[in-house]
Scaffold this motif. Structure first.
Motif, PDB file in Angstrom:
ATOM      1  N   ASP A 161      11.042  26.717  -3.338  1.00  0.00           N
ATOM      2  CA  ASP A 161      10.435  27.394  -4.833  1.00  0.00           C
ATOM      3  C   ASP A 161       9.451  26.391  -5.580  1.00  0.00           C
ATOM      4  O   ASP A 161       8.922  26.884  -6.049  1.00  0.00           O
ATOM      5  N   GLU A 162       9.463  25.235  -5.579  1.00  0.00           N
ATOM      6  CA  GLU A 162       8.718  24.079  -6.080  1.00  0.00           C
ATOM      7  C   GLU A 162       7.159  24.368  -5.466  1.00  0.00           C
ATOM      8  O   GLU A 162       6.107  23.977  -5.776  1.00  0.00           O
ATOM      9  N   LEU A 163       7.196  25.184  -4.171  1.00  0.00           N
ATOM     10  CA  LEU A 163       5.845  25.379  -3.516  1.00  0.00           C
ATOM     11  C   LEU A 163       5.298  26.746  -3.702  1.00  0.00           C
ATOM     12  O   LEU A 163       4.359  27.195  -3.010  1.00  0.00           O
ATOM     13  N   LYS A 164       5.832  27.228  -4.975  1.00  0.00           N
ATOM     14  CA  LYS A 164       5.243  28.627  -5.360  1.00  0.00           C
ATOM     15  C   LYS A 164       3.851  28.648  -5.490  1.00  0.00           C
ATOM     16  O   LYS A 164       3.072  29.502  -5.039  1.00  0.00           O
ATOM     17  N   PRO A 165       3.347  27.768  -6.253  1.00  0.00           N
ATOM     18  CA  PRO A 165       1.854  27.700  -6.569  1.00  0.00           C
ATOM     19  C   PRO A 165       0.802  27.643  -5.243  1.00  0.00           C
ATOM     20  O   PRO A 165      -0.050  28.536  -5.196  1.00  0.00           O
ATOM     21  N   LEU A 166       1.324  27.122  -4.207  1.00  0.00           N
ATOM     22  CA  LEU A 166       0.882  26.874  -2.901  1.00  0.00           C
ATOM     23  C   LEU A 166       1.010  28.263  -2.331  1.00  0.00           C
ATOM     24  O   LEU A 166      -0.169  28.927  -1.681  1.00  0.00           O
ATOM     25  N   ARG A 167       2.093  29.184  -2.214  1.00  0.00           N
ATOM     26  CA  ARG A 167       2.236  30.373  -1.696  1.00  0.00           C
ATOM     27  C   ARG A 167       1.501  31.302  -2.529  1.00  0.00           C
ATOM     28  O   ARG A 167       0.923  32.202  -1.859  1.00  0.00           O
ATOM     29  N   ASP A 168       1.283  31.255  -3.779  1.00  0.00           N
ATOM     30  CA  ASP A 168       0.602  32.185  -4.503  1.00  0.00           C
ATOM     31  C   ASP A 168      -1.105  32.234  -4.123  1.00  0.00           C
ATOM     32  O   ASP A 168      -1.772  32.984  -4.192  1.00  0.00           O
ATOM     33  N   ALA A 169      -1.438  30.870  -3.840  1.00  0.00           N
ATOM     34  CA  ALA A 169      -2.866  30.392  -3.341  1.00  0.00           C
ATOM     35  C   ALA A 169      -3.122  31.192  -2.280  1.00  0.00           C
ATOM     36  O   ALA A 169      -4.163  31.943  -1.990  1.00  0.00           O
ATOM     37  N   GLY A 170      -1.949  31.051  -1.269  1.00  0.00           N
ATOM     38  CA  GLY A 170      -1.882  31.647   0.095  1.00  0.00           C
ATOM     39  C   GLY A 170      -2.319  33.157   0.033  1.00  0.00           C
ATOM     40  O   GLY A 170      -2.964  33.780   0.976  1.00  0.00           O
ATOM     41  N   ILE A 171      -1.197  33.772  -0.740  1.00  0.00           N
ATOM     42  CA  ILE A 171      -1.250  35.272  -0.864  1.00  0.00           C
ATOM     43  C   ILE A 171      -2.577  35.957  -1.364  1.00  0.00           C
ATOM     44  O   ILE A 171      -3.246  36.739  -1.058  1.00  0.00           O
ATOM     45  N   SER A 172      -2.949  35.065  -2.387  1.00  0.00           N
ATOM     46  CA  SER A 172      -4.178  35.487  -3.216  1.00  0.00           C
ATOM     47  C   SER A 172      -5.387  35.689  -2.119  1.00  0.00           C
ATOM     48  O   SER A 172      -6.208  36.656  -2.003  1.00  0.00           O
ATOM     49  N   ARG A 173      -5.546  34.564  -1.383  1.00  0.00           N
ATOM     50  CA  ARG A 173      -6.450  34.249  -0.254  1.00  0.00           C
ATOM     51  C   ARG A 173      -6.154  35.581   0.905  1.00  0.00           C
ATOM     52  O   ARG A 173      -7.188  36.527   1.035  1.00  0.00           O
ATOM     53  N   GLN A 174      -5.042  35.707   1.216  1.00  0.00           N
ATOM     54  CA  GLN A 174      -4.640  36.805   2.152  1.00  0.00           C
ATOM     55  C   GLN A 174      -5.008  38.167   1.825  1.00  0.00           C
ATOM     56  O   GLN A 174      -5.824  39.022   2.383  1.00  0.00           O
ATOM     57  N   TRP A 175      -4.447  38.615   0.427  1.00  0.00           N
ATOM     58  CA  TRP A 175      -4.571  39.768   0.219  1.00  0.00           C
ATOM     59  C   TRP A 175      -5.989  40.106  -0.339  1.00  0.00           C
ATOM     60  O   TRP A 175      -6.763  41.305  -0.116  1.00  0.00           O
ATOM     61  N   SER A 176      -6.898  39.078  -1.040  1.00  0.00           N
ATOM     62  CA  SER A 176      -8.142  39.433  -1.525  1.00  0.00           C
ATOM     63  C   SER A 176      -9.149  39.642  -0.209  1.00  0.00           C
ATOM     64  O   SER A 176      -9.795  40.575  -0.301  1.00  0.00           O
ATOM     65  N   ASP A 177      -8.848  38.770   0.733  1.00  0.00           N
ATOM     66  CA  ASP A 177      -9.658  38.906   2.150  1.00  0.00           C
ATOM     67  C   ASP A 177      -9.412  40.299   2.871  1.00  0.00           C
ATOM     68  O   ASP A 177     -10.337  40.852   3.206  1.00  0.00           O
ATOM     69  N   TRP A 178      -8.083  40.853   2.509  1.00  0.00           N
ATOM     70  CA  TRP A 178      -7.712  41.982   3.270  1.00  0.00           C
ATOM     71  C   TRP A 178      -8.356  43.302   2.539  1.00  0.00           C
ATOM     72  O   TRP A 178      -9.085  44.136   2.942  1.00  0.00           O
ATOM     73  N   VAL A 179      -8.501  43.258   1.113  1.00  0.00           N
ATOM     74  CA  VAL A 179      -9.195  44.200   0.352  1.00  0.00           C
ATOM     75  C   VAL A 179     -10.853  44.352   0.400  1.00  0.00           C
ATOM     76  O   VAL A 179     -11.309  45.498   0.726  1.00  0.00           O
ATOM     77  N   ILE A 180     -11.256  43.223   0.518  1.00  0.00           N
ATOM     78  CA  ILE A 180     -12.925  43.176   0.303  1.00  0.00           C
ATOM     79  C   ILE A 180     -13.055  43.437   1.862  1.00  0.00           C
ATOM     80  O   ILE A 180     -14.013  44.389   2.060  1.00  0.00           O
ATOM     81  N   GLY A 181     -12.419  42.901   2.940  1.00  0.00           N
ATOM     82  CA  GLY A 181     -12.605  43.282   4.299  1.00  0.00           C
ATOM     83  C   GLY A 181     -12.687  44.661   4.668  1.00  0.00           C
ATOM     84  O   GLY A 181     -13.448  45.246   5.155  1.00  0.00           O
ATOM     85  N   ILE A 182     -11.525  45.099   4.497  1.00  0.00           N
ATOM     86  CA  ILE A 182     -11.024  46.525   4.753  1.00  0.00           C
ATOM     87  C   ILE A 182     -12.022  47.470   4.129  1.00  0.00           C
ATOM     88  O   ILE A 182     -12.602  48.418   4.821  1.00  0.00           O
ATOM     89  N   ASN A 183     -12.258  47.424   2.990  1.00  0.00           N
ATOM     90  CA  ASN A 183     -13.115  48.356   2.211  1.00  0.00           C
ATOM     91  C   ASN A 183     -14.535  48.175   2.337  1.00  0.00           C
ATOM     92  O   ASN A 183     -15.269  49.314   2.702  1.00  0.00           O
ATOM     93  N   LEU A 184     -14.917  47.046   2.349  1.00  0.00           N
ATOM     94  CA  LEU A 184     -16.547  46.966   2.433  1.00  0.00           C
ATOM     95  C   LEU A 184     -16.984  47.008   3.867  1.00  0.00           C
ATOM     96  O   LEU A 184     -17.998  47.616   4.246  1.00  0.00           O
TER      97      LEU A 184
END
Length: 725
Positions: A161-184
């Motif tokens: 649980d202490e690594l949640k900020p690292l997980r949040d950054a990883g998920i933000s990177r993964q989801w944002s790249d998916w959204v930009i990549g798939i759509n554009l």
């Protein structure tokens, strides 16, 4: 007390932990001892849903279906790389093994031992949290996989649980790249591409990197060369020794007007000259900082032919997994202060029997150990384990890391710099001369840097000297050079900020703040992808923009995606999520809003074709029948493979085949035909380890335990077979 199940990112790391814990019991997909079970992933076993998995109508790309942003992001077993409609059988099998171990009644706790970075965190977390477990989850955070560190790390676990900020950054990177990549990518392909084939790839890190290469190409194309002129004089001292000086006025030695220098030349005739100033400066030269990934990639790719940044990362990763170096995907060039004892131990091990053993002395200095300049991971250094055998490639990378580490503890190099100003009577400017003598080579011996001395004659201020010759020379301004992987990586790392000194404080703080394009882990992959999709190409070591890449930069109507500042800010925000200075939800909201606006921009943009695909099917030449399934073997971009590959046939002879490359040969069409026809081929001009040429018969035989093939060499005489040269 029950057992603890450890999940690693790769099988090699699981073995390292098993070795450290002295666990020998290897089962199918895991190791088991008295207290620990160790299992592994193969990187990402789960991937985000494709758009068609959320909505059936997304199976076909239609403009009206975009923008598409799922309400909830979901994961599935990763797909087969050869057929995206099928699950990867290996990944599915290993996931079942992992989950059966997690659920075991004698397993009390789970430890994620994936790499200590954004990507490692989400690889572990997506697997662990995909299964709703009611068991405590811990995190093993290590910078190296040596037995000593593994045992120490297992005593200092963190709650996951202490690594949640690292997980949040990883998920933000993964989801944002998916959204930009798939759509554009989808919308750009529909809008700007004629004919079906490879999509027009659009990505958050891809496009600004392409723009860096494009900008340099344009700079070179638009460069207008200009002539400039220099005046050099040769002087003779009282002791009849000669030296040269370049004419300067107001610190300028390049003149646009040759007639002015000609006037100076004429005025020199018969003039008395003397030394008006002499400065001697003793300078210290510190070794370059320890390697981070970017500097390591830059050094190796510029020094060795055929190396790419992607290859450097793969080799470094291999050394890391074999326990010989610390974590390679780092941005730091110094070590944490807590590593003083460990660094000393490593140094003592490495210096034993070294040619400069007596000059290598451990010291604790701020240039090497400084917490304020370390972000997540320290610089790359060797571990205390000395490699017994390395491949040629591993040796190149390991030696570079080892020598850079040793250089920190060698004497500081010192040189003496002498500057002389010579004045000719009645002339407005002066003649400038500079000399350099290396006094102490120090660390340069280890880095094998040869110092070029320029020794000047001994003179004193006010000494008269005689002008014996003078010459006016013409020069032409040169355009900037094309980017190489080294220079491109540097621009990506510093987000286009132009730092003169590669070791300046501003540069280090810029890198550490996270203001960059991509991360050390992804930059090499980005450059490789730009080549693979045909946006850039390589000539010698230069990276050049292709026509397709050029058209994309000049046409695509979303300028933010080419803007280094925009991409740098996004990367900085991801770094800030790790530091809990920014919320994941806010970042994703910005990305989703940006994507929606970008899609609308593309839809309403003028109709223009960026990429036209030739849809006429070319009949591929058959080289013979596949020894596995009987289908035709055809030529592909990277090898000669079975045309039945879509159905899983694995037969291929790679064009960069390692066995043949070691013999300084590449497979030719004639060779492949002969091999498929006769099962054996006579090859001339192979090169042995000693550099001598020889001929041999080669077979390409299937391994008994799997569908892969290996080469066999024979020297027996075979008649009725044609030679292949």
């Amino acid at each position: 007390m029950g057992k603890v199940c450890i999940l690693t990112e790769k099988p090699s790391v699981a073995k390292n932990i098993a070795d450290a814990l002295k666990i020998k019991g290897k089962k199918d997909g895991y190791y088991e001892g008295n207290d620990y079970i160790i299992t592994w992933a193969f990187g990402h076993l789960l991937q985000l849903y494709d758009a068609k998995d959320y909505e059936p109508e997304m199976k076909t790309w239609k403009m009206e279906n975009f923008p598409f942003i799922p309400e909830k992001f979901r994961y599935k077993v990763k797909t087969n790389p050869s057929n995206r409609n099928l699950k990867d059988a290996g990944a599915e099998k290993q996931l079942k093994t992992i989950y059966s171990l997690f659920k075991r009644s004698d397993v009390d706790a789970i430890i994620s031992a994936c790499d200590y970075d954004r990507e490692g965190q989400i690889i572990g977390d997506t697997i662990i949290y995909h299964l709703k477990l009611n068991k405590p989850i811990f995190r093993l955070l290590l910078n190296e996989w040596t037995p000593e560190e593994v045992l120490k790390g297992l005593k200092n676990l963190k709650r996951n649980d202490e690594l949640k900020p690292l997980r949040d950054a990883g998920i933000s990177r993964q989801w944002s790249d998916w959204v930009i990549g798939i759509n554009l990518t989808s919308v750009a392909t529909l809008k700007y591409q004629k004919g079906k084939g490879q999509a027009l790839n659009i990505g958050r890190v891809l496009l600004p990197t392409l723009k860096i290469v494009y900008d340099r190409d344009q700079e070179i194309k638009n460069f207008v060369p200009e002539n400039y002129f220099k005046l050099t004089a040769t002087f003779k001292t009282l002791a009849n020794e000669l030296y040269q000086g370049v004419y300067i006025e107001e610190k300028e030695e390049k003149f646009k007007d040759p007639s002015y220098l000609q006037t100076i030349q004429q005025a020199l005739q018969g003039k008395l000259s003397k030394i008006i100033d002499k400065q001697i400066e003793h300078k210290k030269e510190y070794p370059p900082f320890l390697f981070n990934l970017t500097n390591l990639q830059g050094t190796i790719t510029s020094k060795y032919k055929g190396w790419t940044s992607d290859k450097v990362l793969k080799v470094a990763q291999s050394l890391y997994e074999k326990k010989y170096i610390t974590y390679p995907r780092t941005a730091s060039v110094v070590l944490e202060e807590s590593l003083v004892g460990k660094a000393q131990k490593v140094l003592e091990n490495l210096k034993k029997g070294h040619p400069y053993e007596n000059e290598i002395t451990f010291k604790k200095s701020k240039r090497i150990f400084d917490n304020s300049k370390v972000e997540s991971h320290s610089a790359i250094i060797p571990t205390y384990l000395i490699p017994k055998s390395l491949t040629k490639d591993e040796e190149i990378v390991y030696e570079a890391i080892k020598n850079r580490f040793l250089a920190q503890f060698m004497p500081i190099a010192e040189h003496e710099e002498t500057r002389i100003l010579t004045k000719a009577e009645g002339i407005p400017g002066v003649f400038y001369t500079q000399g350099k003598v290396q006094m102490i080579e120090g660390w340069k011996k280890i880095e094998q840097i040869e110092s070029k001395d320029k020794v000047l004659p001994f003179v004193k201020i006010n000494d008269p000297v005689e002008i014996v010759h003078h010459e006016l020379t013409t020069h032409v301004t040169k355009p900037p050079k094309h980017h190489t992987e080294k220079t491109l990586l540097r621009v990506m790392e510093t987000c286009g900020k132009n730092f003169q000194d590669e070791e300046s404080e501003e540069m280090l703080s810029s890198i550490l703040s996270g203001f960059s394009i991509g991360t050390p882990a992804t930059r090499a992959e980005t450059i490789k992808k730009l080549k693979d999709i045909g946006y850039i190409t390589v000539k010698d070591k230069s990276l050049l923009c292709t026509e397709l890449g050029k058209r994309l930069v000049e046409t695509f109507p979303v300028p933010e995606l080419f803007d280094l500042e925009f991409t740098g800010r996004l990367e900085k925000t991801l770094a800030d999520i790790e530091k809990q200075k920014h919320r994941r939800e806010d970042f994703l909201e910005i990305i989703f809003d940006f994507t929606k606006k970008a899609v609308e921009k593309i839809k309403t943009d003028r109709d223009v074709t960026i990429h036209e695909i030739d849809t006429t099917k070319k009949e591929k030449e058959s080289f013979g029948n596949c020894p596995l399934c009987g289908y035709a073997v055809i030529e592909g971009q990277k090898g000669y493979g079975c045309s039945n590959w879509k159905n899983g046939c694995k037969f291929v002879i790679w064009k960069n085949d390692k066995f043949l490359a070691a013999l300084k040969k590449k497979p030719t069409k004639t060779m492949v035909k002969a091999l498929l026809k006769n099962g054996i081929v006579h090859v001339k001009g192979l090169t042995g380890k000693n550099g001598k040429k020889f001929d041999a018969f080669l077979r390409y035989e299937k391994n008994p335990e799997n569908d892969y093939f290996s080469w066999k060499m024979e020297f027996a005489k075979q008649k009725d077979l044609k030679d292949e040269r």
